[in-house]
Design an enzyme around this catalytic site. Structure first.
Site, short mmCIF file in Angstrom:
data_model
loop_
_atom_site.label_atom_id
_atom_site.label_comp_id
_atom_site.label_asym_id
_atom_site.label_seq_id
_atom_site.Cartn_x
_atom_site.Cartn_y
_atom_site.Cartn_z
N SER A 39 -6.92 3.74 9.16
CA SER A 39 -7.95 3.72 8.13
C SER A 39 -7.12 3.06 7.00
O SER A 39 -7.79 1.70 6.68
CB SER A 39 -8.01 5.02 8.04
OG SER A 39 -8.12 5.12 5.80
N ASP A 54 -15.07 2.83 6.93
CA ASP A 54 -13.81 3.53 6.52
C ASP A 54 -15.09 4.50 5.37
O ASP A 54 -14.29 5.63 5.71
CB ASP A 54 -12.36 2.66 6.58
CG ASP A 54 -11.30 3.75 5.86
OD1 ASP A 54 -10.33 4.57 6.06
OD2 ASP A 54 -11.35 3.59 4.36
N LYS A 80 -7.97 -1.57 6.19
CA LYS A 80 -8.53 -2.25 5.41
C LYS A 80 -7.64 -3.26 4.60
O LYS A 80 -7.68 -4.41 4.30
CB LYS A 80 -8.36 -0.64 3.68
CG LYS A 80 -9.72 -0.23 4.31
CD LYS A 80 -9.50 1.08 3.05
CE LYS A 80 -8.63 1.80 3.84
NZ LYS A 80 -8.93 3.49 3.38
N ARG A 124 -14.20 12.48 6.49
CA ARG A 124 -12.43 13.41 7.15
C ARG A 124 -12.43 14.24 5.51
O ARG A 124 -11.00 15.73 5.99
CB ARG A 124 -11.67 12.17 7.24
CG ARG A 124 -12.16 11.88 8.34
CD ARG A 124 -11.27 10.73 8.22
NE ARG A 124 -9.76 11.03 8.32
CZ ARG A 124 -8.97 9.57 7.88
NH1 ARG A 124 -9.00 8.61 7.74
NH2 ARG A 124 -7.48 10.27 7.89
N HIS A 129 1.28 -1.30 0.00
CA HIS A 129 0.29 -0.20 0.33
C HIS A 129 1.12 1.21 0.09
O HIS A 129 1.83 1.51 1.25
CB HIS A 129 -0.84 0.12 0.92
CG HIS A 129 -1.42 1.01 1.48
ND1 HIS A 129 -3.15 1.05 1.06
CD2 HIS A 129 -2.06 2.75 2.16
CE1 HIS A 129 -3.54 2.11 0.91
NE2 HIS A 129 -3.27 2.88 2.07
N1 URA Z 1 -5.63 6.32 2.59
C1 URA Z 1 -6.64 6.03 3.61
O1 URA Z 1 -7.27 4.96 2.62
N2 URA Z 1 -6.96 6.02 4.31
C2 URA Z 1 -6.70 8.14 5.19
O2 URA Z 1 -6.60 7.56 6.27
C3 URA Z 1 -5.19 8.02 4.21
C4 URA Z 1 -4.99 8.00 3.45
#
Ligand code: URA
Length: 411
Positions: A183, A161, A187, A168, A82
């Site tokens: 967050s 999320d 995932k 957010r 990621h």
């Molecule tokens: N990417 C995400 O998936 N979540 C965040 O909070 C920031 C970047």
């Protein structure tokens, strides 16, 4: 317990219990807690931070808000990667096939871009025909068949999320290390891979602006991973200047293919991709980083990484020969002579987004054919009148002056 008392407790910088965090976040997902109450809580979190226990609780509540992918039908160690996002970041397109070409299973769920940063899914969608929304079973079958699948996040993966992130995004509460860590890690854990590599981008074009914050985020993500028995490695990489020469969806796919064909050796993009791929391979196979790096470079040189990319594209229905780049191109020439001290990633991101390459708000339609190609990079010398970049224009008429992104120091 009620939402006001939970918000008030966080405002007073007192630690929230698991039950309190569950009550307010799940209540928000169910529509029992209002947007304005969640906004107030998020701002209190941004300002006061969270303890480790609160972060672990929030991550757990996020994960359990939806489906958790079971990858046990795929043999072997599954690795995921990621990136925290940036400008010109096409590393997944390069790294996933390299790693898979070495026999490591890669099940990669990616996101779309929002704001100035591009998303891997948008880049993949610029390849005509490429299917990005795979069902869980398709993902498993594909990884069993060819070792790798690139897909968008399934609908019910961490739905909490999704709703919290949307809020957010419009309440200036994205930039919180605990919220970012929960967050992203929720995932990644729900996506099922045992080994996870996180590329933390730091700089003007990234969410994280300082090395100190990048290190804090890194420490937290590793701790969260350990809680769930996942091996997490992190790399902190530069995002003060765009990554590579291409910014914009189709243009970035073309650049990714060129790196996979062994061009661009020694460039920062090439080096970052080799570093990321080597870490993934070393985690999965248990080899030293040095040995993994040798294998990675070999598979770029012998064409196997490129062939794996083409195999993915074919399997997912895409055709790279049909990539569309706008024919309306404008060369931007330097108005000074000297050395390029910086190319501001954020400004290039804003330029590319204004040309139409990313969604500035949810629902915006993006133009895959537009963007920017840099002809000069940081540290290069440039003469007055020499091309600095070419912009590929779509239907948008207004965009910032590209020259503003270049800082040129006279010599
Ligand atoms: N990417 C995400 O998936 N979540 C965040 O909070 C920031 C970047």
């Amino acid at each position: 317990m009620n939402a006001i008392s939970v918000i008030d407790k966080k405002r007073l910088n007192q630690e929230l219990s698991y039950e309190e965090i569950k009550f307010i976040f799940e209540g928000f997902l169910n529509g029992e807690v209002e947007d304005y109450q969640m906004s107030a809580l998020l701002m209190a979190i941004v300002l006061n931070g969270m303890t480790d226990n609160e972060i672990f609780a929030l991550t757990d509540i996020f994960i359990n808000s939806g489906d958790v992918l079971d990858l046990s039908e795929i043999d072997g160690v599954k690795v995921d990667k990621h990136s925290t996002g940036g400008i010109g970041d096409k590393t997944t397109l390069i790294v996933a096939p390299i790693v898979a070409s070495l026999g490591v299973k890669v099940c990669k769920m990616s996101g779309r871009g929002l704001g100035y940063t591009g998303g891997t899914i948008d880049k993949l969608e610029s390849i005509p025909g490429f299917r990005v929304a795979l069902e869980d079973d398709d993902v498993i079958n594909q990884v069993n068949d060819i070792g790798v699948a690139l897909t968008s996040q399934t609908k019910n993966l961490v739905p909490l999320d999704k709703v919290v992130y949307s809020l957010r995004d419009v309440t200036a509460t994205v930039e919180s290390i605990p919220l970012i860590a929960s967050s992203i890690m929720s995932k990644k854990i729900a996506s099922g891979a045992e080994k996870i590599l996180i590329d933390i981008k730091v700089g003007s074009g990234a969410l994280i602006k300082t090395i100190e914050d990048a290190n804090k985020l890194s420490e937290l993500m590793i701790k969260i991973g350990n809680k769930y028995n996942r091996e997490v490695r992190t790399l902190v990489t530069d995002m003060n200047t765009p990554l590579g020469k291409a910014i914009g969806n189709s243009l970035e796919v073309v650049e990714a293919v060129s790196i996979l064909r062994g061009h661009g050796k020694g460039s920062y993009l090439y080096n970052v991709c080799v570093e990321l791929a080597s870490n993934m391979v070393s985690m999965a196979l248990g080899d030293s980083l040095e040995d993994a790096k040798k294998m990675v470079i070999e598979n770029i040189n012998n064409g196997q990484a490129y062939e794996k990319f083409m195999e993915i594209v074919k399997y997912q229905g895409g055709d790279v020969t049909k990539l569309k780049v706008s024919e309306k191109a404008k060369v931007i020439r330097s108005n000074a002579s000297g050395v390029i001290k910086n190319i501001d990633a954020l400004k290039i991101g804003m330029l590319s987004a204004a040309l139409g390459s990313s969604a500035m708000k949810q629902g915006d339609v993006i133009d895959h054919s537009v963007g920017v190609i840099l002809h000069k990079l940081k540290g290069d010398t440039v003469n007055f009148g020499e091309p600095l970049c070419t912009i590929y224009i779509g239907s948008e008429e207004y965009y910032p002056d590209p020259l503003e992104a270049f800082e040129i120091e006279a010599i």
